[in-house]
Motif scaffolding. Structure first.
Motif, PDB file in Angstrom:
ATOM      1  N   THR A  40       3.729  17.644  11.357  1.00  0.00           N
ATOM      2  CA  THR A  40       4.167  18.230  10.083  1.00  0.00           C
ATOM      3  C   THR A  40       5.215  17.343   9.418  1.00  0.00           C
ATOM      4  OG1 THR A  40       3.725  20.437  10.958  1.00  0.00           O
ATOM      5  CG2 THR A  40       5.149  20.300   9.019  1.00  0.00           C
ATOM      6  N   LYS A  41       6.190  16.904  10.209  1.00  0.00           N
ATOM      7  CA  LYS A  41       7.281  16.068   9.686  1.00  0.00           C
ATOM      8  C   LYS A  41       6.755  14.758   9.087  1.00  0.00           C
ATOM      9  CE  LYS A  41      11.423  13.759  11.456  1.00  0.00           C
ATOM     10  NZ  LYS A  41      12.197  13.522  12.674  1.00  0.00           N
ATOM     11  N   LYS A  42       5.742  14.188   9.712  1.00  0.00           N
ATOM     12  CA  LYS A  42       5.209  12.902   9.267  1.00  0.00           C
ATOM     13  C   LYS A  42       4.007  13.075   8.321  1.00  0.00           C
ATOM     14  CE  LYS A  42       7.474  10.103  12.462  1.00  0.00           C
ATOM     15  NZ  LYS A  42       8.289  10.967  13.186  1.00  0.00           N
ATOM     16  N   ILE A  75       0.393   9.321  16.251  1.00  0.00           N
ATOM     17  CA  ILE A  75       1.473   9.731  15.340  1.00  0.00           C
ATOM     18  C   ILE A  75       2.371   8.543  15.026  1.00  0.00           C
ATOM     19  CG2 ILE A  75       3.588  11.118  15.161  1.00  0.00           C
ATOM     20  CD1 ILE A  75       2.064  13.316  16.777  1.00  0.00           C
ATOM     21  N   GLU A  76       2.760   7.780  16.049  1.00  0.00           N
ATOM     22  CA  GLU A  76       3.635   6.621  15.842  1.00  0.00           C
ATOM     23  C   GLU A  76       2.962   5.567  14.968  1.00  0.00           C
ATOM     24  OE1 GLU A  76       5.272   5.099  19.500  1.00  0.00           O
ATOM     25  OE2 GLU A  76       5.825   7.109  20.157  1.00  0.00           O
ATOM     26  N   ILE A  84      -1.658   6.595   2.725  1.00  0.00           N
ATOM     27  CA  ILE A  84      -1.214   7.788   1.998  1.00  0.00           C
ATOM     28  C   ILE A  84      -1.758   9.053   2.665  1.00  0.00           C
ATOM     29  CG2 ILE A  84      -1.352   9.037  -0.190  1.00  0.00           C
ATOM     30  CD1 ILE A  84      -1.391   6.237  -1.551  1.00  0.00           C
ATOM     31  N   ASP A  85      -3.054   9.103   2.906  1.00  0.00           N
ATOM     32  CA  ASP A  85      -3.675  10.253   3.577  1.00  0.00           C
ATOM     33  C   ASP A  85      -3.757   9.965   5.069  1.00  0.00           C
ATOM     34  OD1 ASP A  85      -4.124  11.763   1.240  1.00  0.00           O
ATOM     35  OD2 ASP A  85      -5.916  10.587   0.802  1.00  0.00           O
ATOM     36  N   LYS A  86      -2.720  10.339   5.791  1.00  0.00           N
ATOM     37  CA  LYS A  86      -2.644  10.052   7.221  1.00  0.00           C
ATOM     38  C   LYS A  86      -3.442  11.095   7.997  1.00  0.00           C
ATOM     39  CE  LYS A  86       1.734   7.869   6.507  1.00  0.00           C
ATOM     40  NZ  LYS A  86       3.078   7.632   6.894  1.00  0.00           N
ATOM     41  N   LYS A  87      -4.402  10.596   8.789  1.00  0.00           N
ATOM     42  CA  LYS A  87      -5.281  11.500   9.528  1.00  0.00           C
ATOM     43  C   LYS A  87      -5.371  11.106  10.992  1.00  0.00           C
ATOM     44  CE  LYS A  87      -8.205  12.629   5.629  1.00  0.00           C
ATOM     45  NZ  LYS A  87      -9.403  12.275   4.907  1.00  0.00           N
TER      46      LYS A  87
END
Length: 172
Positions: A40-42, A75-76, A84-87
């Motif tokens: 959520t944070k990232k 995640i890292e 932009i759209d991190k999946k």
């Protein structure tokens, strides 16, 4: 902390590991609950594609550790990416040889040089990495008679896949 220490002791012991029938989908949900604050944070979206009832006979805490390591690596990677759209895409299905789980990100991927040393002890691509995570994943999956490997993700990024056999006879 005590549970993690007990788990690590059992991973490195020469004794027989305790196993039980585990639904990998349920285990994965537990891991995603742990990772949710960072996701959520990232601002990372998780795409989950799991066949129902992915049942294997494993040591649940060890396989949970593998899943957590792979998800944290994704995640890292995404946190360091300009994407932009991190999946993060997690898939699970039965295969001819057992059950396969893949964790893929759409980050920057890994150089060929990095790929050749991914599962080596004390080899890391991260500035603050210790080179234990992927080595430990390989060790755990190997203890269960399975295999783990890397592929470049079709949409860019990295994809790690592990397979656990159907056979209940495990290597220790």
């Amino acid at each position: 902390a005590a549970k993690i220490i007990r788990s690590l002791r059992s991973i490195f012991s020469d004794g027989e590991m305790s196993t039980s029938q585990v639904n990998l989908g349920d285990l994965l949900q537990t891991v995603l609950t742990i990772a949710k604050p960072e996701l959520t944070k990232k601002n990372i979206q998780v795409m989950l594609r799991l066949h129902p009832n992915l049942l294997v006979n494993v040591n649940a805490s060890e396989i949970q550790q593998v899943m957590l390591n792979l998800i944290n690596n994704g995640i890292e990677s995404l946190a360091a990416s300009n994407q932009i759209d991190k999946k993060l895409t997690i898939e699970g299905a039965y295969s001819d040889a057992g059950v396969q789980i893949s964790v893929a990100d759409n980050g920057q991927g890994l150089s060929e040089q990095s790929q050749s040393h991914l599962f080596e002890l004390l080899s890391s691509t991260k500035p603050s990495g210790m080179g234990l995570g992927l080595w430990l994943c390989k060790h755990i999956i190997g203890r269960h008679g399975g295999s783990i490997w890397f592929e470049s993700n079709a949409g860019g990024g990295a994809k790690f896949i592990f397979q656990l056999p159907y056979d209940e006879k495990r290597l220790t």
